[in-house]
Write a protein that holds these residues in place. Structure first.
Motif, short mmCIF file in Angstrom:
data_model
loop_
_atom_site.label_atom_id
_atom_site.label_comp_id
_atom_site.label_asym_id
_atom_site.label_seq_id
_atom_site.Cartn_x
_atom_site.Cartn_y
_atom_site.Cartn_z
N TRP A 83 0.75 -0.96 -0.01
CA TRP A 83 -0.05 -0.09 -0.22
C TRP A 83 0.88 1.23 -0.01
N ILE A 84 0.33 2.33 -0.55
CA ILE A 84 0.74 3.68 -0.46
C ILE A 84 -0.18 4.73 -0.03
N GLY A 85 0.28 5.42 0.70
CA GLY A 85 -0.91 6.56 1.31
C GLY A 85 -0.25 7.91 1.94
N TYR A 86 -1.30 8.74 1.77
CA TYR A 86 -0.85 10.25 2.19
C TYR A 86 -1.88 10.67 3.08
N SER A 87 -1.22 11.30 4.26
CA SER A 87 -2.28 11.92 5.20
C SER A 87 -1.68 13.32 5.51
N VAL A 88 -2.77 14.20 5.99
CA VAL A 88 -2.64 15.49 6.58
C VAL A 88 -3.26 15.50 7.92
N GLU A 89 -2.38 16.00 8.63
CA GLU A 89 -2.66 16.07 10.17
C GLU A 89 -2.73 17.57 10.76
N THR A 90 -3.89 17.89 11.52
CA THR A 90 -4.00 19.28 12.20
C THR A 90 -4.70 19.07 13.52
N ALA A 91 -3.98 19.75 14.59
CA ALA A 91 -4.39 19.43 15.76
C ALA A 91 -5.98 20.01 15.95
N GLN A 92 -6.32 20.84 15.28
CA GLN A 92 -7.89 21.24 15.37
C GLN A 92 -8.95 20.38 14.79
N ALA A 93 -8.66 19.99 13.49
CA ALA A 93 -9.46 19.42 12.59
C ALA A 93 -9.39 17.82 12.38
N GLY A 94 -8.36 17.16 13.11
CA GLY A 94 -8.08 16.00 12.73
C GLY A 94 -7.29 15.54 11.73
N THR A 95 -7.02 14.22 11.21
CA THR A 95 -6.14 13.70 10.31
C THR A 95 -7.11 13.05 9.18
N VAL A 96 -6.79 13.60 7.76
CA VAL A 96 -7.31 12.96 6.63
C VAL A 96 -6.45 12.24 5.97
N GLY A 97 -6.51 10.94 5.64
CA GLY A 97 -5.57 10.15 4.73
C GLY A 97 -6.46 9.63 3.61
N PHE A 98 -5.49 9.37 2.50
CA PHE A 98 -5.96 8.69 1.50
C PHE A 98 -5.16 7.65 0.78
N GLY A 99 -5.11 6.71 -0.10
CA GLY A 99 -4.38 5.84 -0.58
C GLY A 99 -4.96 4.75 -1.32
N ILE A 100 -4.01 3.80 -1.67
CA ILE A 100 -4.50 2.56 -2.46
C ILE A 100 -3.74 1.23 -1.97
N THR A 101 -4.52 0.08 -1.90
CA THR A 101 -3.87 -1.03 -1.42
C THR A 101 -4.04 -2.07 -2.57
N ASP A 102 -2.91 -2.76 -2.63
CA ASP A 102 -2.96 -3.98 -3.56
C ASP A 102 -2.94 -5.30 -2.74
#
Length: 236
Positions: A83-102
């Motif tokens: 798998w490969i993924g990317y996430s964006v983290e902020t202290a106020q809004a939380g963390t959003v991540g997305f990616g693809i898994t084989d």
């Protein structure tokens, strides 16, 4: 198709190598579980060993995870994922991540690792996913994933989980469902397939070493199956 997929993998390795070289952290280890239950389904019906390796940095994570059955056989007894993924983290809004898994299932019908054209029964299943983890004030995690290859139904899976602490023990509640008809999940309409309650605690062996233990009760109400899974982890 086979040569095209091989070229795509080589291109992916070429693009990933710089990220690996500049990685900020490396995680490796293995879980040992009494059963491998994934989204309410038992894969292998046996004790399984599940090694993992991942590197991360700059919001990216690249990893490999596998599950090898100790005694069962069959197309889904063994699994090896990338798998490969990317996430964006902020202290106020939380963390959003997305990616693809084989999801890769080695089997005699696979006709080689680079054969992706399985006609619905192939060894490779590709899935796009997105996740959201809320801030610590209400640490709910939401997850959505859709199968995009070797699944004619393009099965959609939704899951929510919430961690809780009871008497110093870390616990978690999980609820997952397949949305719409899906041969992959064995449902004809929107169905709850994964309800779980898990607990984790560390067993102190020495002053410098503790063994993480876990137990999970899992219920698949649609297929009327329940599991109680025990496991422990080794990792750094």
């Amino acid at each position: 198709m086979k040569n095209l997929c091989k070229d795509c993998y080589f291109l992916l390795v070429f693009l990933v190598l710089p990220a690996v070289a500049s990685a900020q952290s490396v995680s490796l280890g293995a879980d040992f579980v009494s059963r491998y239950v994934w989204r309410g389904t038992d894969f292998g019906e046996s004790v399984s060993v599940q090694p993992s390796l991942s590197v991360s940095g700059g919001g990216f994570e690249i990893g490999s995870w596998a599950s090898y059955s100790a005694g069962a056989s069959g197309s889904f007894a063994n699994e090896h994922d990338l798998w490969i993924g990317y996430s964006v983290e902020t202290a106020q809004a939380g963390t959003v991540g997305f990616g693809i898994t084989d999801y890769y299932f080695p089997s005699p019908k696979a006709e080689g690792f680079f054969n992706f054209d399985g006609g619905g029964n192939g060894a490779h299943f590709l899935e796009l996913y997105m996740s959201y983890s809320a801030p610590v004030s209400f640490p709910v995690t939401l997850y959505a994933a859709v199968m995009t290859h070797n699944d004619p139904d393009n099965s959609l899976y939704l899951e929510g989980s919430l961690p809780v602490t009871v008497g110093g023990t870390s616990m978690g509640v999980t609820l997952g469902m397949a949305v719409g008809q899906s041969e992959f999940y064995g449902v004809e309409s929107a169905s709850v397939i994964n309800m779980g309650l898990s607990a984790e605690k560390e067993l102190k062996i020495t002053d410098d070493f503790s063994l993480p233990l876990s137990v999970a009760y899992i219920l698949n109400p649609t297929h009327e199956r329940s599991f109680l899974v025990f496991g422990f982890s080794l990792g750094i």
